[in-house]
Write an enzyme that holds these catalytic residues in place. Structure first.
Site, short mmCIF file in Angstrom:
data_model
loop_
_atom_site.label_atom_id
_atom_site.label_comp_id
_atom_site.label_asym_id
_atom_site.label_seq_id
_atom_site.Cartn_x
_atom_site.Cartn_y
_atom_site.Cartn_z
N GLU A 1 21.66 -2.96 36.06
CA GLU A 1 22.75 -3.54 36.85
C GLU A 1 23.50 -2.43 37.59
OE1 GLU A 1 26.17 -6.87 36.04
OE2 GLU A 1 25.96 -5.30 34.55
N LYS B 1 42.86 -8.37 24.43
CA LYS B 1 42.75 -6.95 24.76
C LYS B 1 42.12 -6.84 26.13
CE LYS B 1 40.44 -3.68 25.09
NZ LYS B 1 40.26 -2.75 26.30
N SER C 1 29.57 -5.03 29.76
CA SER C 1 28.18 -4.59 29.92
C SER C 1 27.36 -4.99 28.70
CB SER C 1 28.13 -3.08 30.11
OG SER C 1 28.51 -2.41 28.91
N GLU D 1 41.74 -1.58 30.27
CA GLU D 1 42.78 -0.60 30.54
C GLU D 1 42.79 -0.16 32.00
OE1 GLU D 1 39.31 1.62 28.50
OE2 GLU D 1 40.21 -0.38 28.56
N ARG D 2 41.80 -0.62 32.80
CA ARG D 2 41.78 -0.24 34.22
C ARG D 2 42.75 -1.08 35.06
NH1 ARG D 2 35.25 0.31 35.40
NH2 ARG D 2 34.74 1.59 33.60
N CYS E 1 29.60 -10.31 37.62
CA CYS E 1 28.38 -10.53 36.83
C CYS E 1 27.55 -11.67 37.40
CB CYS E 1 28.72 -10.80 35.37
SG CYS E 1 29.54 -12.38 35.08
N PHE F 1 37.29 -5.46 33.52
CA PHE F 1 38.18 -5.17 34.64
C PHE F 1 37.94 -6.08 35.84
CE2 PHE F 1 34.42 -2.72 35.84
CZ PHE F 1 34.35 -2.91 37.21
#
Length: 510
Positions: free
Chosen positions: A382, A172, A225, A175-176, A280, A148
């Protein structure tokens, strides 16, 4: 209410058995619904990719590059639309949203030079009358599973190179914030790409697993993640795929006693808190060397952090906006409490921040911890939010060990005027990307991006030359022509001369 669909074979729509809410992070309200696809939608996308990819791979690299050039022009022409759409779903301020799009475009620019990047190797006379040469050919169908936090940049990092080298690509997105990837795919069609070359399938874990298991998909790129990256890597490799899976990070900034602290504070303000820390390559840990350095740095950091402006994503004066959703806000605030419980000193507390008129928005103020230690879970993991931790180191060797021994190894920076210290640090630190007086050392597009340890699973990095290697496979040809094989057939001298002349006519390349 707006519905965000798949884009399969050039057309929107698809199954609607399940949907996911897409929020406006500034208000906390649902602004759209996104379709969550199934194996059926993926099968349709794969069928379209299989139909389109052979012809695309057979298209000469110059023509493929022209599509990339046109796509670049279209994205630039629609920059403001894309930035505002991105900002409305993610929450990052418009300036950061433009940067998100631009950093993706940098890789598209690299992909425009794909004819040069695809050149193989050649050895004449490897043996008696034997020549050896190699060529790079596309994998076939590639897929990208993107996070996201960079809904424009990371998709373009993946599909730009993958498509330029001759693959079809199935994306893909998260979805957020799923709208920008669909808009990019629409612009790619407008640029002249065949239907089926870039498609978007919306979904959650069900779609991820379908991609990882599908036998027709030859390579998968992932960013997210570390736990999920490891899962994607293991499952994809078990299915016989080539996989690159980029995970989490805990990037450190080492501050030597001779560093320009005013510049360091300015750099940390952006690197730790920009985009609400949802990067990140953010810099959430600062390591001052020596107590005096730590005290001076802390003294300068506090007013700088307290002056940061948190605002709605359309506020041109805001340094950063809300985090992406309520669940992530709660997660970050729980990490702040965890740090307090573990004994770290919370110098600036960003919890409880509310923006007038947007009290239900997903806002978190900037937080600063001091005297964080390596045994704290809040240091080891994190946080992915607007939280900066100070870990004091007594000397250079101790500071060097901190990022080197951490489970993550994405990026690291050192701030110093000492060239020897910087060189020594860069050579010895056990981290994949290093900045010297550069707080966020993301390589330019014609180099490659990738971390070490639990920050990356797989042997090949993102974009640049590594991206070309990942999305292609090498074929090596060893050839020998027997004596006489190339003799001209018997005939008139005029005919032979004509055939020789024909052999030297330069073919049309257009």
């Amino acid at each position: 209410m707006r519905t965000i669909d798949h884009l399969i074979a050039g057309h929107s729509g698809g199954g609607a058995a399940r949907q996911n809410d897409v929020f406006d992070p500034n208000t906390g309200k649902v602004q759209a619904k996104v379709q969550l696809g199934t194996q059926a939608e993926l099968d349709k996308a794969v069928a379209a990719a299989q139909a389109a990819q052979p012809g695309w791979a057979a298209t000469n690299p110059q023509r493929r590059a022209r599509v990339m050039f046109k796509f670049k022009e279209l994205v630039e022409a629609n920059m403001e639309e894309l930035a505002h759409l991105l900002s409305s779903e993610h929450g990052k301020v418009i300036a950061d949203a433009r940067g998100d799009v631009q950093r993706g475009l940098d890789v598209i620019e690299f992909a425009c030079g794909i004819p040069h990047a695809l050149k193989g190797e050649y050895t004449q006379g490897a043996g008696p009358g034997i020549d050896v040469y190699s060529m790079r050919q596309p994998i076939g169908i590639g897929a990208g599973i993107t996070p996201f936090n960079f809904p424009a940049m990371i998709p373009m990092w993946m599909f730009g190179v993958a498509i330029a080298v001759g693959n079809a690509f199935i994306l893909k997105p998260s979805e957020r914030d799923p709208s920008v990837p669909v808009r990019l795919a629409e612009l790619f069609l407008e640029a002249g790409a065949p239907e089926g070359i870039l498609q978007v399938v919306q979904g959650d874990k069900e779609m991820v697993d379908a991609i990882l298991d599908h036998p027709a998909i030859g390579a998968v790129s992932f960013v997210g993640s570390s736990d999920i990256a490891h899962y994607v890597y293991r499952r994809g490799v078990a299915a016989g795929k080539r996989v690159q899976a980029m995970g989490g990070a805990k990037n450190h900034g080492i501050v030597m006693p001779d560093a320009d602290l005013d510049q360091v504070v300015q750099d940390l303000s952006g690197a730790a808190f920009g985009s609400a820390g949802e990067r990140c390559m953010a810099l959430p840990v600062v390591v001052p060397v020596g107590e005096e350095t730590a005290d001076r740095l802390r003294e300068k950091l506090i007013p700088a952090i307290e002056s940061l402006r948190v605002g709605v994503s359309t506020d041109a004066e805001a340094h950063y906006g809300p985090v992406v959703n309520a669940a992530h806000k709660e997660r970050v605030e729980n990490w702040i409490q965890k740090g307090v419980d573990e004994g770290a000193e919370l110098v600036v507390d960003g919890r409880g921040f509310q923006l007038q008129g947007h009290e239900e928005g997903f806002f978190i103020g900037p937080s600063l911890f001091d005297r964080v230690t390596t045994d704290m879970e809040s240091y080891r993991e994190e946080i992915f939010g607007p939280v900066l931790q100070i870990v004091r180191a007594p000397d250079f060797e101790s500071a060097l060990r901190l990022p080197s021994e951490h489970q993550y190894g994405n990026g690291v920076a050192i701030f110093t005027r000492n060239g020897h210290a910087a060189r020594e640090f860069a050579h010895r630190v056990n981290v994949g990307m290093v900045g010297i007086n550069v707080p966020i050392p993301v390589p330019v597009a014609y180099h490659s991006f990738g971390g070490w340890k639990r920050s990356a699973f797989g042997d090949v990095n993102q974009h640049g030359p590594e991206g070309v290697r990942f999305w292609t496979k090498v074929k090596t040809i060893t050839q020998r022509w027997p004596d006489g094989a190339g003799d001209l057939p018997r005939g008139s001298e005029d005919g032979a001369a004509a055939r020789i002349q024909d052999a030297f006519v330069i073919p049309t390349m257009g």
